[in-house]
Design a protein around this motif. Structure first.
Motif, PDB file in Angstrom:
ATOM      1  N   LEU A   1     -52.719 116.004  31.860  1.00 38.00           N
ATOM      2  CA  LEU A   1     -52.978 114.496  31.783  1.00 38.00           C
ATOM      3  C   LEU A   1     -54.573 113.864  31.482  1.00 38.00           C
ATOM      4  O   LEU A   1     -55.301 113.897  32.164  1.00 38.00           O
ATOM      5  CB  LEU A   1     -52.695 113.736  33.274  1.00 38.00           C
TER       6      LEU A   1
ATOM      7  N   THR B   1     -50.926 120.221  37.962  1.00 38.60           N
ATOM      8  CA  THR B   1     -51.345 118.952  37.176  1.00 38.60           C
ATOM      9  C   THR B   1     -52.836 119.142  36.762  1.00 38.60           C
ATOM     10  O   THR B   1     -53.647 119.048  37.842  1.00 38.60           O
ATOM     11  CB  THR B   1     -50.952 117.741  37.700  1.00 38.60           C
TER      12      THR B   1
ATOM     13  N   GLY C   1     -47.417 115.430  28.997  1.00 40.82           N
ATOM     14  CA  GLY C   1     -47.865 115.795  30.342  1.00 40.82           C
ATOM     15  C   GLY C   1     -46.530 116.631  30.844  1.00 40.82           C
ATOM     16  O   GLY C   1     -46.619 116.965  32.195  1.00 40.82           O
TER      17      GLY C   1
END
Length: 349
Positions: A174, A138, A167
């Motif tokens: 993000l 992420t 995402g």
């Protein structure tokens, strides 16, 4: 970068007036000459902060000119201010300039000089030691469609990874404000971030982080150079006040030369100005690291603007746009010629 759309509301009204030559914010008979400059409280906008703080820009314009400034935190706001006449000239990043050009159908603005190149990249946790380790990670970017977000998505595309704006995909991207990114990294909520300076150095000096990808390494076609900030002017203002624009450019050129000749003093001056604007001061460590990664230059690094637009198109964040005519570099090239320097190129023709 947001897809271009036809201008509406205040923007459309200002453009219509500009094309009628009266222009938004035009002078009346009782007004004297004036110029309002927009910029960000950001290290990449050091030529603006230093030029304002030292009085170089005001001096270049002369005593008879009413010089004012406006500070912005987002590129679209600065571009809208140019279109509405709230500001005449503004320091902005590449994506807002391209969006403004597209939205105004090539009528609203021109790029007249560069300001900064470089100073961005992908910071990750130390245990992510290779690009392959990123799959499934992420990673944050400052804003959906902004310059760094496009760079990150284009990089993922080059790896053959699927990503989306929600995402999902092989790499979860993000978008979130830089201040939140730093906190999210320290809390372990994200694995890394593609950031500009000074946020890049803020992350590198706090926590278990390292620079996995220097964005300069993704710009082989320009030998590592890529535009981070440049100077745009409203088209109508340029047509109406070419002498004022040239005088401002003279002050801008002098400021960039001074920054490069006196880097330590420039960091202090920029730090003082930034503290005055925001009420807080970057640490000396972060400021020095940020300045070291940014090249301050009047060259707009035009090839990177064209390539950046193509990358945004490729990842679905920009409709095809013809950038022919976006540069108006003759005034800058004239000043460079006076000093015996080579001209800069807008890649027109």
């Amino acid at each position: 970068m947001r897809p271009p759309s036809r201008p509406t509301g205040v923007l459309a009204a200002c453009l219509a007036l500009a094309m009628a030559v009266t222009g938004c914010g035009a002078l009346t008979e009782d007004d004297g000459p004036s110029l309002t400059l927009g910029y960000f409280p950001n290290v990449a906008h050091a030529p603006a902060m230093v030029g304002v703080e030292r009085g170089t820009l005001a001096d270049a314009l002369g005593d008879g000119v009413d010089f004012d400034t406006r500070v912005f935190n987002a590129g679209p706001d600065a571009i809208n201010a140019v279109f509405s006449g709230e500001v005449d000239v503004a320091f902005v990043g590449p994506n807002p300039a391209v969006n403004g050009w597209a939205q105004s159908e090539g009528q609203g603005l021109r790029v007249i000089a560069g300001a900064a190149s470089g100073g961005a990249g992908l910071v990750t946790r130390d245990d992510i030691t290779s690009v392959d380790d990123l799959r499934g990670a992420t990673v944050a970017s400052p804003q959906l469609g902004n310059t760094q977000d496009v760079a990150l998505r284009a990089f993922a595309d080059e790896q053959g990874w699927d990503v989306d704006t929600a995402g999902g995909g092989d790499l979860s991207i993000l978008p979130q404000p830089p201040a939140e990114i730093v906190d999210a990294f320290e809390l372990g909520e994200i694995d890394g971030a593609w950031l500009p300076e000074p946020h890049l150095s803020r992350l590198l000096t706090r926590g278990d982080a390292h620079l996995l990808v220097d964005e300069a390494d993704t710009w082989a076609e320009t030998d590592g150079a890529f535009v981070t900030a440049h100077l745009v002017v409203g088209s109508e203002f340029l047509a109406r006040e070419p002498d004022l624009v040239e005088d401002l450019l003279r002050g801008h050129l002098e400021t960039v030369d001074w920054i490069n000749a006196h880097p330590e003093r420039a960091r202090r001056v920029a730090g003082d100005h930034l503290e005055g604007l925001t009420g807080s001061r970057l640490s000396d460590e972060v400021t020095e690291a940020a300045f070291d990664r940014i090249a301050f230059t009047v060259d707009p690094v035009a090839p990177s603007l064209f390539t950046g637009a193509e990358r945004a198109e490729a990842v679905g964040l920009l409709d095809p746009v013809d950038l022919t005519g976006i540069y108006a570099l003759d005034p800058l090239d004239g000043l460079l010629a006076e000093d015996g320097r080579d001209p800069v190129s807008g890649l027109e023709g």
